[in-house]
Design an enzyme around this catalytic site. Structure first.
Site, PDB file in Angstrom:
ATOM      1  N   ASN A 261       0.821   1.992  -7.441  1.00 32.21           N
ATOM      2  CA  ASN A 261       0.254   3.577  -7.235  1.00 32.21           C
ATOM      3  C   ASN A 261      -0.059   3.942  -5.678  1.00 32.21           C
ATOM      4  O   ASN A 261       0.163   5.047  -5.319  1.00 32.21           O
ATOM      5  CB  ASN A 261      -0.880   3.933  -8.268  1.00 32.21           C
ATOM      6  CG  ASN A 261      -1.889   2.872  -8.165  1.00 32.21           C
ATOM      7  OD1 ASN A 261      -1.911   1.794  -7.427  1.00 32.21           O
ATOM      8  ND2 ASN A 261      -3.185   3.352  -8.701  1.00 32.21           N
TER       9      ASN A 261
ATOM     10  N   LYS B 267       1.915  -9.980  -1.370  1.00 31.83           N
ATOM     11  CA  LYS B 267       3.001  -9.536  -2.283  1.00 31.83           C
ATOM     12  C   LYS B 267       2.626  -7.972  -2.824  1.00 31.83           C
ATOM     13  O   LYS B 267       1.897  -7.980  -3.543  1.00 31.83           O
ATOM     14  CB  LYS B 267       2.918 -10.626  -3.470  1.00 31.83           C
ATOM     15  CG  LYS B 267       4.364 -10.614  -4.388  1.00 31.83           C
ATOM     16  CD  LYS B 267       4.162 -10.819  -5.619  1.00 31.83           C
ATOM     17  CE  LYS B 267       3.654  -9.890  -6.453  1.00 31.83           C
ATOM     18  NZ  LYS B 267       4.696  -8.551  -6.584  1.00 31.83           N
TER      19      LYS B 267
ATOM     20  N   GLY C 112      -4.300  -4.186  -9.632  1.00 30.52           N
ATOM     21  CA  GLY C 112      -3.255  -3.980 -10.774  1.00 30.52           C
ATOM     22  C   GLY C 112      -3.881  -3.899 -12.032  1.00 30.52           C
ATOM     23  O   GLY C 112      -5.010  -3.611 -12.419  1.00 30.52           O
TER      24      GLY C 112
ATOM     25  N   GLY D  97      -4.491  -8.781 -14.129  1.00 26.72           N
ATOM     26  CA  GLY D  97      -5.774  -9.240 -13.582  1.00 26.72           C
ATOM     27  C   GLY D  97      -6.284 -10.700 -14.391  1.00 26.72           C
ATOM     28  O   GLY D  97      -6.938 -11.498 -13.682  1.00 26.72           O
TER      29      GLY D  97
ATOM     30  N   GLU E  22      -9.242  -5.770  -8.707  1.00 24.89           N
ATOM     31  CA  GLU E  22      -9.488  -4.156  -8.790  1.00 24.89           C
ATOM     32  C   GLU E  22      -8.614  -3.755 -10.111  1.00 24.89           C
ATOM     33  O   GLU E  22      -7.255  -3.650  -9.744  1.00 24.89           O
ATOM     34  CB  GLU E  22      -9.111  -3.467  -7.454  1.00 24.89           C
ATOM     35  CG  GLU E  22      -9.973  -2.185  -6.979  1.00 24.89           C
ATOM     36  CD  GLU E  22      -9.405  -0.855  -7.779  1.00 24.89           C
ATOM     37  OE1 GLU E  22      -9.645  -0.867  -9.234  1.00 24.89           O
ATOM     38  OE2 GLU E  22      -9.252  -0.214  -7.047  1.00 24.89           O
TER      39      GLU E  22
ATOM     40  N   CYS F 101      -6.300   4.852 -10.231  1.00 26.26           N
ATOM     41  CA  CYS F 101      -7.346   3.861 -10.922  1.00 26.26           C
ATOM     42  C   CYS F 101      -8.791   4.680 -11.149  1.00 26.26           C
ATOM     43  O   CYS F 101      -9.400   4.434 -12.174  1.00 26.26           O
ATOM     44  CB  CYS F 101      -7.725   2.414 -10.106  1.00 26.26           C
ATOM     45  SG  CYS F 101      -8.223   2.896  -8.483  1.00 26.26           S
TER      46      CYS F 101
ATOM     47  N   GLU G 133     -14.263  -3.853  -2.664  1.00 27.13           N
ATOM     48  CA  GLU G 133     -13.351  -3.631  -1.517  1.00 27.13           C
ATOM     49  C   GLU G 133     -14.272  -2.518  -0.623  1.00 27.13           C
ATOM     50  O   GLU G 133     -14.949  -1.797  -1.152  1.00 27.13           O
ATOM     51  CB  GLU G 133     -12.083  -2.974  -1.929  1.00 27.13           C
ATOM     52  CG  GLU G 133     -11.412  -3.994  -2.587  1.00 27.13           C
ATOM     53  CD  GLU G 133      -9.808  -3.870  -2.687  1.00 27.13           C
ATOM     54  OE1 GLU G 133      -9.448  -2.827  -3.254  1.00 27.13           O
ATOM     55  OE2 GLU G 133      -8.982  -4.794  -2.106  1.00 27.13           O
TER      56      GLU G 133
END
Ligand code: TXE
Length: 493
Positions: free
Chosen positions: A154, A177, A230, A235, A252, A286, A464
């Site tokens: 996203n 990745k 993701g 997760g 996250e 998110c 983060e």
């Protein structure tokens, strides 16, 4: 070998050693093929992790004076800023977002590199008072080691740079990745990073599906830390792999974010921002404000105006300046969102806008879906409880402040939320009670690189951005020095 060279290992572009069939990257707005890229095998993942390990152990990056690392990060920020037009064009094509949004994502990436460059050498640790003048006790930080950075489709560039900038600032080496759905801005980023001339092995890139390449990466014994953005399902698997290897992990994972509207707030400002909260990037955010909680007195009028405004949102290709909302990421994802819509109708939610694919001829080959509003929702419905990750907003009704707080906290997630009111005391009272990682008051969506970002509950683990965003990538070490050593006399001589 397929001849394609899209993996970046040990400072060089390379192909997959196993020669796995390449993968097409599609434009979500019309289904055309944007690129064909190679898919990494487990052997390629192994080579990438080994390269990062050698890069870490030789100290060329991890042992570089922190200030010099900061300068490199500033250089990267400038390279990204200089390539804003090109990067945002790629991001818009690949992720389906408008050029305006994609440009803001590049700006976020630049800010992340600048912020972490500036704080990398701010805090070298601290002295600890051991209560004895002969003891020097100090706390310092070390990089964790080799980090796997797994990003989402996203916000491909932004979710990656929120990991890459602090990981590098702290002195780690990394294997990236990106999502197999949207790898193109990451490929461009790696190409641009070559201009910064980082030591070989500092940044490595593998490509391919999460189930194979992501799994091989997170299970690799050479990985010390995994940072993942993701869905919850993936997760959970990442966390299981981290548990098996006792690896550090940050997750996250998205949310179901409440947006509380009190009756005294400016009506049109609240409706306008409710649309932005829910439908930017077609709700594939998110922190999307996908759950409106609106006070009784204005509820019916709010629903009517929200539906009217949602119906007039212009869908289209991200590169068309008239476009307000782009397509969904993939055809499968649109079908998932449509399943949520069907279920909501079956559960008794009242569809007041959207719920269908657009009729326009030129949108037929893209993954478009009309912005969708459901009224008369309640928390027993799946559409209120589950993350849809598409252009769907639900509206619930409340009467008292206590009820609003209860509803807003009644979720397994806890990423973000907002409260709108002109009553300064009320917004503070409510904000203080919300159990969400970010709470906006009379605003929605802004985030700052200097403020921690992450969620409570099923929204994830760790943070983060901000100081904690850097600390996730550092090990803490205590050094205790006795400057007057003497026999301990614990045991008799
Ligand atoms: O993401 P996945 P998907 C949510 C959203 C969406 C759902 C599923 O609700 O509908 O997740 O999206 C890699 N080991 N969010 O399926 O699969 C994958 O290759 C290691 C929220 O597209 O979670 C990609 O790089 N890696 C979100 C990344 O994980 C694995 C953003 C995310 O893919 C893996 C995106 C595995 N077992 C979706 N499986 C947010 N927080 O913003 C997948 N991957």
């Amino acid at each position: 070998m397929t001849g394609l060279k899209n993996l970046y290992i040990d400072g060089r572009w390379s192909g997959s050693v196993a020669g796995l069939p390449p993968r097409q990257v599609l434009n979500p707005a019309d289904g055309s093929v944007l690129a064909t890229v190679c898919v990494a095998s487990a052997d390629d993942v192994d080579l990438a992790v080994r390269s990062a390990r050698t890069g870490f152990d030789n100290g060329q990056w991890s042992g570089m004076p922190v200030r010099e690392r900061g300068n490199k990060l500033r250089e990267i920020a400038q390279i990204l800023a200089d390539n804003r037009v090109n990067l945002s064009h790629i991001e818009s094509l690949d992720a389906g977002k408008t050029l305006k949004e994609a440009g803001m994502d590049v700006d976020d990436a630049v800010s992340a590199f600048r912020y972490f460059a500036n704080i990398a050498d701010l805090d070298a640790g601290r002295m600890v008072d051991a209560g004895d003048p002969n003891i020097i006790s100090r706390i310092g930080y070390l990089p964790v080691g080799v980090c796997a950075l797994i990003s989402a489709w996203n916000f491909p560039l932004q979710t990656l740079t929120w990991k890459l900038a602090p990981a590098l600032a702290a002195g780690n080496t990394v294997v990236i990745k990106p999502s197999e759905v949207t790898p193109l801005s990451t490929l461009k980023l790696l190409e641009l990073l070559e201009q910064a001339d980082l030591p070989a092995g500092t940044v490595n890139l593998v490509l391919g599906p999460g189930a194979q390449v992501g799994t091989a990466l997170v299970q690799h014994p050479g990985i010390d830390l995994i940072s993942f953005t993701g869905g919850s399902e993936a997760g959970q698997k990442v966390m299981e792999a981290a548990a098996k290897g006792i690896k550090k992990v940050t997750l996250e994972l998205g949310g179901k974010n409440p947006n509380i509207i009190f009756a005294d707030t400016d009506f049109h400002t609240a409706v306008d921002n409710a649309l932005t909260a829910a439908f930017v990037h077609s709700g594939q955010v998110c922190s999307a404000g996908s759950r409106l909680i609106v006070q009784d007195q204005i509820y019916d009028r709010f629903v009517r105006e929200l539906a009217r405004r949602a119906d007039s949102i212009r869908l289209g290709h991200g590169q068309d300046p008239e476009t307000e909302c782009g397509p969904l990421a993939t055809a499968e994802h649109r079908e998932n969102v449509e399943r949520h819509i069907t279920q909501a109708i079956a559960d008794g939610a009242r569809l007041v806008a959207g719920g269908v694919r657009p009729g326009e001829e030129h949108l037929q080959s893209g993954n478009f879906l009309r912005p969708t509003v459901f009224a008369d929702c309640d928390r027993s419905m799946a559409i209120v409880r589950e993350e849809v990750f598409g252009p769907v907003v639900t509206v619930e009704r409340f009467s008292t402040e206590e009820e609003a707080v209860f509803l807003a906290n009644d979720t397994e997630y806890g990423l973000a939320g907002a409260v709108w009111s002109n009553d300064a005391s009320q917004v503070h009272r409510v904000a203080e009670q919300l159990r969400h990682g970010t709470v906006w008051i009379n605003d929605y969506h802004p985030y700052l690189p200097q403020a921690e970002w992450g969620g409570f509950g099923k929204s994830g683990l760790g943070r983060e951005n901000g100081l904690q965003g850097l600390n996730e990538y550092r090990e803490t070490r205590h050094i205790y020095q006795n400057i007057a050593p003497a026999p301990s006399r614990w045991f008799q001589d």
